[in-house]
Design a protein around this motif. Structure first.
Motif, mmCIF file in Angstrom:
data_model
loop_
_atom_site.group_PDB
_atom_site.id
_atom_site.type_symbol
_atom_site.label_atom_id
_atom_site.label_comp_id
_atom_site.label_asym_id
_atom_site.label_seq_id
_atom_site.Cartn_x
_atom_site.Cartn_y
_atom_site.Cartn_z
ATOM 1 N N GLN A 100 31.447 26.707 9.829
ATOM 2 C CA GLN A 100 30.302 26.678 10.784
ATOM 3 C C GLN A 100 28.960 27.146 10.213
ATOM 4 O O GLN A 100 27.994 26.399 10.644
ATOM 5 N N LEU A 101 28.779 28.074 9.191
ATOM 6 C CA LEU A 101 27.763 28.341 8.531
ATOM 7 C C LEU A 101 27.025 27.159 7.815
ATOM 8 O O LEU A 101 25.909 27.081 7.867
ATOM 9 N N ALA A 102 27.894 26.345 7.245
ATOM 10 C CA ALA A 102 27.479 25.467 6.722
ATOM 11 C C ALA A 102 26.783 24.109 7.294
ATOM 12 O O ALA A 102 26.042 23.302 6.949
ATOM 13 N N ASP A 103 27.192 24.236 8.492
ATOM 14 C CA ASP A 103 26.579 23.120 9.726
ATOM 15 C C ASP A 103 25.728 23.794 10.498
ATOM 16 O O ASP A 103 25.110 23.223 11.446
ATOM 17 N N GLY A 104 24.860 25.059 10.274
ATOM 18 C CA GLY A 104 24.138 25.578 11.160
ATOM 19 C C GLY A 104 24.481 25.843 12.466
ATOM 20 O O GLY A 104 23.629 25.989 13.394
ATOM 21 N N HIS A 105 25.663 26.289 12.703
ATOM 22 C CA HIS A 105 26.364 26.652 13.968
ATOM 23 C C HIS A 105 25.587 27.627 14.675
ATOM 24 O O HIS A 105 25.528 27.514 15.794
ATOM 25 N N TYR A 106 25.417 28.835 13.931
ATOM 26 C CA TYR A 106 24.853 29.984 14.691
ATOM 27 C C TYR A 106 23.321 29.916 15.268
ATOM 28 O O TYR A 106 23.106 30.119 16.200
ATOM 29 N N LEU A 107 22.618 29.127 14.528
ATOM 30 C CA LEU A 107 21.326 28.700 15.077
ATOM 31 C C LEU A 107 21.230 27.693 15.968
ATOM 32 O O LEU A 107 20.640 27.931 17.180
ATOM 33 N N ARG A 108 22.122 26.655 15.862
ATOM 34 C CA ARG A 108 22.328 25.815 16.945
ATOM 35 C C ARG A 108 22.601 26.401 18.274
ATOM 36 O O ARG A 108 22.069 26.218 19.179
ATOM 37 N N THR A 109 23.881 27.371 18.414
ATOM 38 C CA THR A 109 24.248 27.854 19.500
ATOM 39 C C THR A 109 23.257 28.902 20.000
ATOM 40 O O THR A 109 22.747 28.854 21.504
ATOM 41 N N SER A 110 22.382 29.599 19.358
ATOM 42 C CA SER A 110 21.623 30.567 19.834
ATOM 43 C C SER A 110 20.378 29.860 20.253
ATOM 44 O O SER A 110 19.750 30.292 21.465
ATOM 45 N N LEU A 111 19.963 28.782 19.702
ATOM 46 C CA LEU A 111 18.687 28.130 20.038
ATOM 47 C C LEU A 111 18.923 27.435 21.475
ATOM 48 O O LEU A 111 18.061 27.210 22.265
ATOM 49 N N THR A 112 20.028 26.818 21.401
ATOM 50 C CA THR A 112 20.327 25.901 22.525
ATOM 51 C C THR A 112 20.486 26.875 23.696
ATOM 52 O O THR A 112 19.851 26.395 24.945
ATOM 53 N N LYS A 113 20.922 27.931 23.681
ATOM 54 C CA LYS A 113 20.861 28.960 24.663
ATOM 55 C C LYS A 113 19.442 29.296 25.224
ATOM 56 O O LYS A 113 19.079 29.542 26.472
ATOM 57 N N ALA A 114 18.677 29.469 24.101
ATOM 58 C CA ALA A 114 17.334 30.061 24.197
ATOM 59 C C ALA A 114 16.529 28.964 25.044
ATOM 60 O O ALA A 114 15.541 29.152 26.045
ATOM 61 N N VAL A 115 16.719 27.723 24.625
ATOM 62 C CA VAL A 115 16.037 26.578 25.310
ATOM 63 C C VAL A 115 16.069 26.401 26.672
ATOM 64 O O VAL A 115 15.441 26.115 27.547
ATOM 65 N N HIS A 116 17.468 26.422 26.899
ATOM 66 C CA HIS A 116 18.208 26.258 28.328
ATOM 67 C C HIS A 116 17.383 27.393 29.037
ATOM 68 O O HIS A 116 17.048 27.235 30.458
ATOM 69 N N GLU A 117 17.416 28.698 28.704
ATOM 70 C CA GLU A 117 17.062 29.719 29.498
ATOM 71 C C GLU A 117 15.636 29.609 29.778
ATOM 72 O O GLU A 117 15.041 30.108 30.890
ATOM 73 N N ILE A 118 14.987 29.313 29.010
ATOM 74 C CA ILE A 118 13.296 28.991 29.302
ATOM 75 C C ILE A 118 12.769 27.739 29.935
ATOM 76 O O ILE A 118 11.544 27.709 30.291
ATOM 77 N N THR A 119 13.607 26.698 29.770
ATOM 78 C CA THR A 119 13.426 25.253 30.279
ATOM 79 C C THR A 119 14.209 24.967 31.292
ATOM 80 O O THR A 119 13.851 24.068 32.205
ATOM 81 N N GLY A 120 15.299 25.777 31.399
ATOM 82 C CA GLY A 120 16.243 25.173 32.575
ATOM 83 C C GLY A 120 17.242 23.994 32.308
ATOM 84 O O GLY A 120 17.839 23.366 33.019
ATOM 85 N N GLN A 121 16.807 23.482 30.765
ATOM 86 C CA GLN A 121 17.528 22.309 30.229
ATOM 87 C C GLN A 121 18.437 22.671 29.205
ATOM 88 O O GLN A 121 18.388 23.501 28.408
#
Length: 346
Positions: free
Chosen positions: A325-346
């Motif tokens: 997961q670390l080698a694939d950027g999993h933690y940034l992908r997951t937390s950033l996807t959640k952030a974008v969803h919360e501030i854009t609704g998408q």
């Protein structure tokens, strides 16, 4: 339909040997893989301070001309000099900002007061704290905008860890820069270790009084990818300060709040973690089944000899899973996807 661009601002990194810059350039690589747009200049690695200043300034100027309505810009905090300015420009253009925290000046270095730090961070529309403990601290101190947490810092590297050899004695690794102000606790270890070995990787001149023994084995500094590929041990130790009974001093206390890049480094090397029970990442280490948490290093004399082969294999399987997961950027992908969803609704 997606109506926003995911963006970031690359900069000049004065070498990527340090853990902070490695984490930031890894995150840029993950952002690129996610299709993000760099609004600054291309990433450079010049060591000169003056060159760094002008390249980073040019990158901010580029950003001012290229940011547009609907953009979501990830900023890797702290951003020297320009953080509030970048957020204000984004807001004026109808864009939004997400700040991913690597380090808080108010905690270890005391360069800002807590109130100054919170006031600065409030310029962002969303903050991704290093971990859930830091997120709660920010909330308690008055951060009132949307808030998430990263967990582990990702560690991108094509290098994979090697299979560990079997040993009758448990082998614990401590790797990193050695200095009295950061890890003086190591000086006390030759007199206290029993039934296991400590393998230290680093510059011995940082702790000139360190005495090696059959239980304290010193190795010279090796490049990160070499360590990941060749480290042959059972655990990686995450501990700072001058005491064996607790993590003390500014570096030790900071473990209560931060997410050390060293944890990810050990995981990528295939090593389960030994960490202070009061560290911010202790609960995540337990939750993922990738190591053990202790109140004192002295506890290891009793704990390590009793770990069964089955327990060791189980921890190593979990470490291998998290390492991918670390080698694939999993933690940034997951937390950033959640952030974008919360501030854009998408």
């Amino acid at each position: 339909m997606k109506s926003h661009r995911l963006c970031y601002i690359s900069r000049n990194y004065r070498g990527v040997e340090g853990s902070g810059n490695k984490a930031k350039t890894d995150n840029e690589d993950t952002l690129q893989a996610m299709g993000a747009c760099n609004l600054g200049l291309r990433r450079t690695l010049y060591n000169n301070k003056v060159t760094t200043f002008f390249l980073d300034l040019a990158g901010i100027i580029s950003y001012c001309f290229r940011v547009r309505k609907g953009d979501v810009i990830l900023l890797q905090y702290p951003v020297k000099k320009y953080f509030s300015f970048i957020c204000n420009v984004a807001r004026a253009r109808g864009a939004r900002t997400v700040a991913l925290i690597h380090d808080l000046g108010a905690m270890r270095r005391k360069r800002l007061t807590e109130q100054q730090e919170i006031k600065r961070l409030m310029h962002a529309d969303y903050v991704i704290a290093s971990n859930s403990v830091m997120a709660q601290w920010l909330k308690d101190k008055g951060y009132a905008n949307k808030l998430g947490a990263l967990g582990f810092f990702d560690y991108r590297s094509a290098t994979t860890s090697s299979e560990k050899s079997s040993s009758d004695v448990c082998r614990v690794v401590y790797a990193g820069a050695l200095a009295m102000r950061k890890n003086a606790f190591i000086l006390q270890m030759p007199d206290t270790i029993g039934g296991w070995q400590m393998h230290i990787y680093g510059n011995k001149s940082g702790l000139p009084q360190l005495k090696t023994s059959e239980n304290i084995i010193f190795h010279n500094f090796v490049p990160a990818d070499t360590f990941i590929k060749e480290a042959d041990a059972d655990f990686g130790l995450v501990w700072d300060g001058d005491s064996l009974s607790s993590c003390t001093g500014s570096f030790g206390e900071y473990l209560r709040w931060n997410s050390p890049h060293k944890v990810s480094f050990y995981i990528r090397a295939g090593l389960p973690i030994i960490i202070w029970r009061e560290a911010a990442l202790a609960s995540l280490v337990e939750q993922e089944g990738i190591g053990i948490c202790v109140d004192s290093i002295n506890e290891l004399n009793d704990i390590l000899p009793k770990i069964t082969k089955e327990q060791m294999e189980d921890m190593r399987r979990n470490v291998e899973r998290v390492s991918r997961q670390l080698a694939d950027g999993h933690y940034l992908r997951t937390s950033l996807t959640k952030a974008v969803h919360e501030i854009t609704g998408q």
